[in-house]
Design a protein around this motif. Structure first.
Motif, PDB file in Angstrom:
ATOM      1  N   TRP A 161      58.987  56.706  35.771  1.00 13.93           N
ATOM      2  CA  TRP A 161      57.784  56.796  36.587  1.00 13.93           C
ATOM      3  C   TRP A 161      57.220  58.200  36.596  1.00 13.93           C
ATOM      4  O   TRP A 161      56.014  58.393  36.597  1.00 13.93           O
ATOM      5  CB  TRP A 161      58.088  56.378  38.032  1.00 13.93           C
ATOM      6  CG  TRP A 161      58.244  54.919  38.168  1.00 13.93           C
ATOM      7  CD1 TRP A 161      59.400  54.249  38.440  1.00 13.93           C
ATOM      8  CD2 TRP A 161      57.246  53.916  38.008  1.00 13.93           C
ATOM      9  NE1 TRP A 161      59.172  52.897  38.456  1.00 13.93           N
ATOM     10  CE2 TRP A 161      57.853  52.670  38.193  1.00 13.93           C
ATOM     11  CE3 TRP A 161      55.893  53.944  37.714  1.00 13.93           C
ATOM     12  CZ2 TRP A 161      57.154  51.465  38.118  1.00 13.93           C
ATOM     13  CZ3 TRP A 161      55.199  52.749  37.629  1.00 13.93           C
ATOM     14  CH2 TRP A 161      55.829  51.529  37.836  1.00 13.93           C
ATOM     15  N   ASN A 162      58.065  59.182  36.639  1.00 19.03           N
ATOM     16  CA  ASN A 162      57.592  60.547  36.817  1.00 19.03           C
ATOM     17  C   ASN A 162      57.539  61.265  35.477  1.00 19.03           C
ATOM     18  O   ASN A 162      58.506  61.888  35.055  1.00 19.03           O
ATOM     19  CB  ASN A 162      58.487  61.300  37.802  1.00 19.03           C
ATOM     20  CG  ASN A 162      57.874  62.614  38.220  1.00 19.03           C
ATOM     21  OD1 ASN A 162      56.660  62.774  38.169  1.00 19.03           O
ATOM     22  ND2 ASN A 162      58.704  63.551  38.618  1.00 19.03           N
ATOM     23  N   ASP A 163      56.407  61.190  34.832  1.00 21.67           N
ATOM     24  CA  ASP A 163      56.178  61.884  33.568  1.00 21.67           C
ATOM     25  C   ASP A 163      55.905  63.353  33.878  1.00 21.67           C
ATOM     26  O   ASP A 163      55.116  63.672  34.759  1.00 21.67           O
ATOM     27  CB  ASP A 163      54.977  61.250  32.855  1.00 21.67           C
ATOM     28  CG  ASP A 163      54.773  61.782  31.460  1.00 21.67           C
ATOM     29  OD1 ASP A 163      55.339  62.835  31.114  1.00 21.67           O
ATOM     30  OD2 ASP A 163      54.025  61.129  30.712  1.00 21.67           O
ATOM     31  N   GLU A 164      56.551  64.255  33.165  1.00 24.92           N
ATOM     32  CA  GLU A 164      56.407  65.685  33.431  1.00 24.92           C
ATOM     33  C   GLU A 164      55.178  66.298  32.761  1.00 24.92           C
ATOM     34  O   GLU A 164      54.942  67.504  32.864  1.00 24.92           O
ATOM     35  CB  GLU A 164      57.667  66.436  32.982  1.00 24.92           C
ATOM     36  CG  GLU A 164      58.915  66.047  33.768  1.00 24.92           C
ATOM     37  CD  GLU A 164      58.799  66.369  35.256  1.00 24.92           C
ATOM     38  OE1 GLU A 164      58.181  67.388  35.628  1.00 24.92           O
ATOM     39  OE2 GLU A 164      59.318  65.573  36.059  1.00 24.92           O
ATOM     40  N   ALA A 165      54.382  65.490  32.071  1.00 24.00           N
ATOM     41  CA  ALA A 165      53.171  66.006  31.425  1.00 24.00           C
ATOM     42  C   ALA A 165      52.222  66.576  32.473  1.00 24.00           C
ATOM     43  O   ALA A 165      52.241  66.178  33.645  1.00 24.00           O
ATOM     44  CB  ALA A 165      52.480  64.891  30.637  1.00 24.00           C
ATOM     45  N   ASP A 166      51.366  67.532  32.033  1.00 28.64           N
ATOM     46  CA  ASP A 166      50.370  68.084  32.936  1.00 28.64           C
ATOM     47  C   ASP A 166      49.498  66.960  33.487  1.00 28.64           C
ATOM     48  O   ASP A 166      49.204  65.979  32.802  1.00 28.64           O
ATOM     49  CB  ASP A 166      49.477  69.093  32.210  1.00 28.64           C
ATOM     50  CG  ASP A 166      50.220  70.387  31.878  1.00 28.64           C
ATOM     51  OD1 ASP A 166      51.278  70.646  32.496  1.00 28.64           O
ATOM     52  OD2 ASP A 166      49.744  71.121  30.993  1.00 28.64           O
ATOM     53  N   ILE A 167      49.068  67.140  34.716  1.00 26.37           N
ATOM     54  CA  ILE A 167      48.178  66.172  35.343  1.00 26.37           C
ATOM     55  C   ILE A 167      46.768  66.428  34.844  1.00 26.37           C
ATOM     56  O   ILE A 167      46.280  67.563  34.850  1.00 26.37           O
ATOM     57  CB  ILE A 167      48.256  66.281  36.873  1.00 26.37           C
ATOM     58  CG1 ILE A 167      49.679  65.898  37.322  1.00 26.37           C
ATOM     59  CG2 ILE A 167      47.204  65.407  37.546  1.00 26.37           C
ATOM     60  CD1 ILE A 167      49.953  66.144  38.781  1.00 26.37           C
ATOM     61  N   SER A 168      46.109  65.384  34.400  1.00 27.50           N
ATOM     62  CA  SER A 168      44.772  65.507  33.849  1.00 27.50           C
ATOM     63  C   SER A 168      43.754  65.774  34.959  1.00 27.50           C
ATOM     64  O   SER A 168      43.671  65.021  35.932  1.00 27.50           O
ATOM     65  CB  SER A 168      44.396  64.222  33.108  1.00 27.50           C
ATOM     66  OG  SER A 168      43.084  64.328  32.604  1.00 27.50           O
ATOM     67  N   VAL A 169      43.018  66.870  34.813  1.00 26.77           N
ATOM     68  CA  VAL A 169      41.923  67.208  35.730  1.00 26.77           C
ATOM     69  C   VAL A 169      40.752  67.703  34.891  1.00 26.77           C
ATOM     70  O   VAL A 169      40.934  68.192  33.770  1.00 26.77           O
ATOM     71  CB  VAL A 169      42.348  68.293  36.760  1.00 26.77           C
ATOM     72  CG1 VAL A 169      43.448  67.768  37.668  1.00 26.77           C
ATOM     73  CG2 VAL A 169      42.794  69.564  36.065  1.00 26.77           C
ATOM     74  N   PRO A 170      39.508  67.601  35.398  1.00 28.63           N
ATOM     75  CA  PRO A 170      38.366  68.113  34.637  1.00 28.63           C
ATOM     76  C   PRO A 170      38.518  69.614  34.395  1.00 28.63           C
ATOM     77  O   PRO A 170      38.958  70.349  35.277  1.00 28.63           O
ATOM     78  CB  PRO A 170      37.171  67.831  35.545  1.00 28.63           C
ATOM     79  CG  PRO A 170      37.630  66.808  36.521  1.00 28.63           C
ATOM     80  CD  PRO A 170      39.103  66.995  36.658  1.00 28.63           C
ATOM     81  N   GLN A 171      38.197  70.034  33.192  1.00 32.53           N
ATOM     82  CA  GLN A 171      38.289  71.452  32.827  1.00 32.53           C
ATOM     83  C   GLN A 171      36.902  72.090  32.889  1.00 32.53           C
ATOM     84  O   GLN A 171      35.941  71.513  32.393  1.00 32.53           O
ATOM     85  CB  GLN A 171      38.868  71.602  31.410  1.00 32.53           C
ATOM     86  CG  GLN A 171      40.253  71.020  31.264  1.00 32.53           C
ATOM     87  CD  GLN A 171      41.280  71.743  32.131  1.00 32.53           C
ATOM     88  OE1 GLN A 171      41.303  72.953  32.204  1.00 32.53           O
ATOM     89  NE2 GLN A 171      42.118  70.964  32.811  1.00 32.53           N
ATOM     90  N   GLN A 172      36.825  73.259  33.495  1.00 33.52           N
ATOM     91  CA  GLN A 172      35.552  73.976  33.540  1.00 33.52           C
ATOM     92  C   GLN A 172      35.402  74.766  32.251  1.00 33.52           C
ATOM     93  O   GLN A 172      36.393  75.289  31.698  1.00 33.52           O
ATOM     94  CB  GLN A 172      35.516  74.943  34.708  1.00 33.52           C
ATOM     95  CG  GLN A 172      35.422  74.266  36.041  1.00 33.52           C
ATOM     96  CD  GLN A 172      35.273  75.291  37.159  1.00 33.52           C
ATOM     97  OE1 GLN A 172      35.559  76.469  36.989  1.00 33.52           O
ATOM     98  NE2 GLN A 172      34.774  74.837  38.298  1.00 33.52           N
TER      99      GLN A 172
END
Length: 178
Positions: A161-172
């Motif tokens: 369940w807990n993937d250590e990948a970065d959490i996707s957020v919009p990039q400026q």
């Protein structure tokens, strides 16, 4: 309707709402504690959510897995078996489709659809759904669970369940932030 009759009706309606809220709180307290079962779980608090003569039982596929436990002490012993060593690395219960029927000032039945996501000590993860029927009674000044029935709807192994990948957020853009 007389003023006294209206007041009595209003008082009765408020009592039903208060009973529903108390039943909901008892069930939510139970699952909050189950989500963090471990050596520091206050088992006396967990046990206090049940009546002295409560029954906790699995139905269908859950009957074989969890069995039937009669009495507060037996229920607490079953739940304590998950604490040391902790059985879960991650555990979350999500409840929906709630109905709470208040029969009278001392009896209520709640029904929920539950989704549970878990990762176990051995690293396996799964997702399960169950139908819950929970009877509650007013005992010793508090609402407590007197009969807890859980029936499996489905169970499915999944990846972690807990993937250590970065959490996707919009990039400026670099220029936008300057």
């Amino acid at each position: 309707m007389t003023e006294a009759g209206a007041l009595a009706l209003l008082s009765q309606r408020v009592a039903v709402l208060e009973a529903e809220a108390a039943v909901r709180r008892v069930v939510m307290d139970y699952f909050r504690l189950c989500d963090t079962l471990g050596p520091s779980t206050p088992m006396d608090v967990l046990g206090g959510l049940f009546t002295r003569d409560a029954v906790w039982e699995g139905k269908g596929r859950y009957r074989k897995a969890f069995g039937r436990h009669e009495g507060r002490d037996a229920i607490v012993a079953m739940l304590a078996s998950y604490t040391s060593p902790p059985h879960f690395r991650l555990n979350g219960h999500y409840l929906s489709s709630e109905t709470i029927d208040v029969a009278d000032a001392g009896h209520a039945t709640g029904r929920w659809m539950m989704l549970q996501v878990s990762t176990y000590r051995d690293g396996r993860s799964d997702c399960r759904s169950a139908a819950l029927t929970i009877d509650c009674v007013f005992e010793d000044g508090a609402w407590r669970m007197s009969r807890f029935v859980t029936e499996n709807i489905f169970s499915r192994d999944v990846g972690p369940w807990n993937d250590e990948a970065d959490i996707s957020v919009p990039q400026q853009d670099a220029e936008e932030g300057a």
